[in-house]
Design an enzyme around this catalytic site. Structure first.
Site, PDB file in Angstrom:
ATOM      1  N   TYR A   1     -16.376  85.394  83.225  1.00  0.00           N
ATOM      2  CA  TYR A   1     -16.030  85.193  81.821  1.00  0.00           C
ATOM      3  C   TYR A   1     -14.744  84.396  81.807  1.00  0.00           C
ATOM      4  CZ  TYR A   1     -19.119  88.890  79.987  1.00  0.00           C
ATOM      5  OH  TYR A   1     -20.191  89.641  79.603  1.00  0.00           O
TER       6      TYR A   1
ATOM      7  N   THR B   1     -20.563  82.651  81.869  1.00  0.00           N
ATOM      8  CA  THR B   1     -21.167  83.101  80.610  1.00  0.00           C
ATOM      9  C   THR B   1     -20.439  82.446  79.439  1.00  0.00           C
ATOM     10  OG1 THR B   1     -21.795  85.202  81.592  1.00  0.00           O
ATOM     11  CG2 THR B   1     -21.691  85.143  79.207  1.00  0.00           C
TER      12      THR B   1
ATOM     13  N   LYS C   1     -24.538  80.108  81.692  1.00  0.00           N
ATOM     14  CA  LYS C   1     -25.453  81.101  81.099  1.00  0.00           C
ATOM     15  C   LYS C   1     -25.083  81.330  79.634  1.00  0.00           C
ATOM     16  CE  LYS C   1     -26.774  85.994  81.612  1.00  0.00           C
ATOM     17  NZ  LYS C   1     -25.932  86.669  80.624  1.00  0.00           N
TER      18      LYS C   1
HETATM   19  C1  GLV Z   1     -21.527  92.924  78.334  1.00  0.00           C
HETATM   20  O1  GLV Z   1     -21.620  91.788  78.717  1.00  0.00           O
HETATM   21  C2  GLV Z   1     -22.452  93.495  77.423  1.00  0.00           C
HETATM   22  O2  GLV Z   1     -23.390  92.795  76.991  1.00  0.00           O
HETATM   23  O3  GLV Z   1     -22.280  94.666  77.075  1.00  0.00           O
END
Ligand code: GLV
Length: 406
Positions: free
Chosen positions: A154, A180, A277
């Site tokens: 992240y 992500t 992603k």
């Molecule tokens: C974390 O990425 C979630 O979706 O809870």
């Protein structure tokens, strides 16, 4: 002949299974069954965190519905003796077209958590993506598994911290980074809001009752070391030593100003393949290909971020038309059977990702549950291809799908 002999001659008794986990698994034949078992075994707050999604959960439902709406055009009499499900992704072999998706806080489903999933993935010859927000560290997971590992990142505000984790993943021989990009801010998961769910789970009057009703889970929780964000232990972003509301945590620590320029930054600190992603449009798929990343995961975070985002599977064909050949395509969301994987590949994906499927399995039956679901998927893919008259995954194409009715 005595009555006993007569009975013995016509009835065969099944051996009584004494292993409780096997007994539980013997009653399950599908991911839906494992979900039902996990629902019974896990405290409701934990189950809802895994099972739930944003707002009205429409995108969650549409991920599955998009697969269900698409039927096959099976070919027959094609002389298929043997089916080869294997393929390649990021230049390396896969037993069948699946990658285990990153999921946070996996230890809430089972005390072994990410270690169990990584071991099962290695046995199945599939890559496992470890989440930044994992409850076992990069190094612990590598020590538990010699299989293929990817690391999900992240964009924390503190890029130094991201860089450090990337360096640790490189030293631990992780082979790809998954960035992500659908978490500019945190989605509103209303089941968690209603329960005041925190991570690690906090004990209050409601959770006390919930815990008492699920003694095996509660015993595992108190018997094992505390559940923490294992990759950031002791760091000032908070490692979960005190329970956090996930939404507050992510909204304060993650950087919403993430942009394509950060992908260049990522490339400057990581030599291996990069997967982006959270792509949800053809336009962004083209930008990803232009940015030179190796693969994209078409994903709406399992419906957990923007409710109303398109189903992942519905994007596969248009995205493949726009960028196939330039970039690899992973379809993430709604995979509950091997036939879903076959549909995604026939529509133009290189592979799928699945998260909830293995989390239900883990919650239902621990590591053996994950082995079971990955085995089912492999058998499903093989059987589906045989019934479609297709001998190898490279031969899956759109002529085998009835995409018009979608
Ligand atoms: C974390 O990425 C979630 O979706 O809870």
């Amino acid at each position: 002949m005595s009555i006993a002999e007569t009975l013995r001659s016509v009835i065969r008794f099944r051996r009584v299974e004494t292993d409780l986990v096997e007994r539980r698994l013997a009653r399950a034949a599908s991911v839906a069954d494992l979900r039902r078992i996990a629902r019974r075994r896990l405290p409701r707050g934990v189950f809802d965190y895994i099972d739930g999604a944003a707002e009205d959960e429409r995108t969650l439902a549409s991920n599955e519905a998009a697969f269900a709406r698409t039927s096959f055009r099976p070919r027959v009499l094609r002389g298929i003796e043997k089916v080869d499900t294997s393929t390649t992704l990021l230049g390396r072999p896969l037993a069948y077209p699946l990658v285990l998706a990153p999921t946070g806080f996996t230890r809430i489903a089972d005390p072994q958590g990410e270690l169990a999933v990584a071991r099962a993935a290695a046995r199945a010859e599939l890559p496992y993506t470890l989440s930044t927000l994992s409850t076992r560290s990069i190094e612990e997971v590598r020590a538990a598994s010699d299989g293929r590992l990817w690391f999900q990142v992240y964009a924390w505000r503190d890029r130094g911290l991201v860089r450090e984790m990337i360096e640790r993943a490189a030293s631990a021989r992780f082979e790809a980074l998954v960035l992500t990009v659908d978490t500019a801010v945190f989605g509103r998961r209303e089941r968690d809001v209603r329960r005041g769910f925190s991570l690690p789970p906090m004990i209050g009057p409601g959770t006390l009752v919930d815990g008492a009703l699920h003694p095996a889970w509660t015993w595992n929780l108190v018997r094992n070391e505390p559940i923490r964000f294992a990759n950031v232990l002791g760091r000032d972003v908070g490692d979960g030593a005190s329970p956090v509301n996930l939404s507050d945590y992510i909204n304060s620590q993650f950087d919403p100003s993430l942009s394509w320029a950060d992908v260049d930054w990522l490339r400057s600190v990581w030599n291996g393949p990069i997967v982006v992603k959270g792509i949800q449009t053809v336009d962004d798929a083209i930008l990803a290909a232009d940015a030179g990343v190796d693969a994209i995961a078409l994903s709406n975070h399992g419906g957990r971020q923007l409710d109303g985002a398109p189903a992942a599977f519905s994007l596969v064909a248009p995205v493949a038309d726009a960028v196939a050949g330039r970039i690899e395509i992973i379809c993430d969301g709604g995979v509950r059977r091997g036939s879903d994987i076959v549909k995604a590949v026939a529509a133009g994906a290189n592979a799928c990702m699945a998260g909830r499927a293995y989390l239900y399995a883990l919650g239902a039956a621990g590591e053996r549950g994950v082995d079971r679901v990955l085995g089912w998927f492999r058998a499903d893919v093989t059987r589906t291809m045989a019934l479609l008259g297709v001998a190898s995954s490279d031969a899956l194409d759109r002529s085998l799908l009835d995409l018009e009715r979608r």
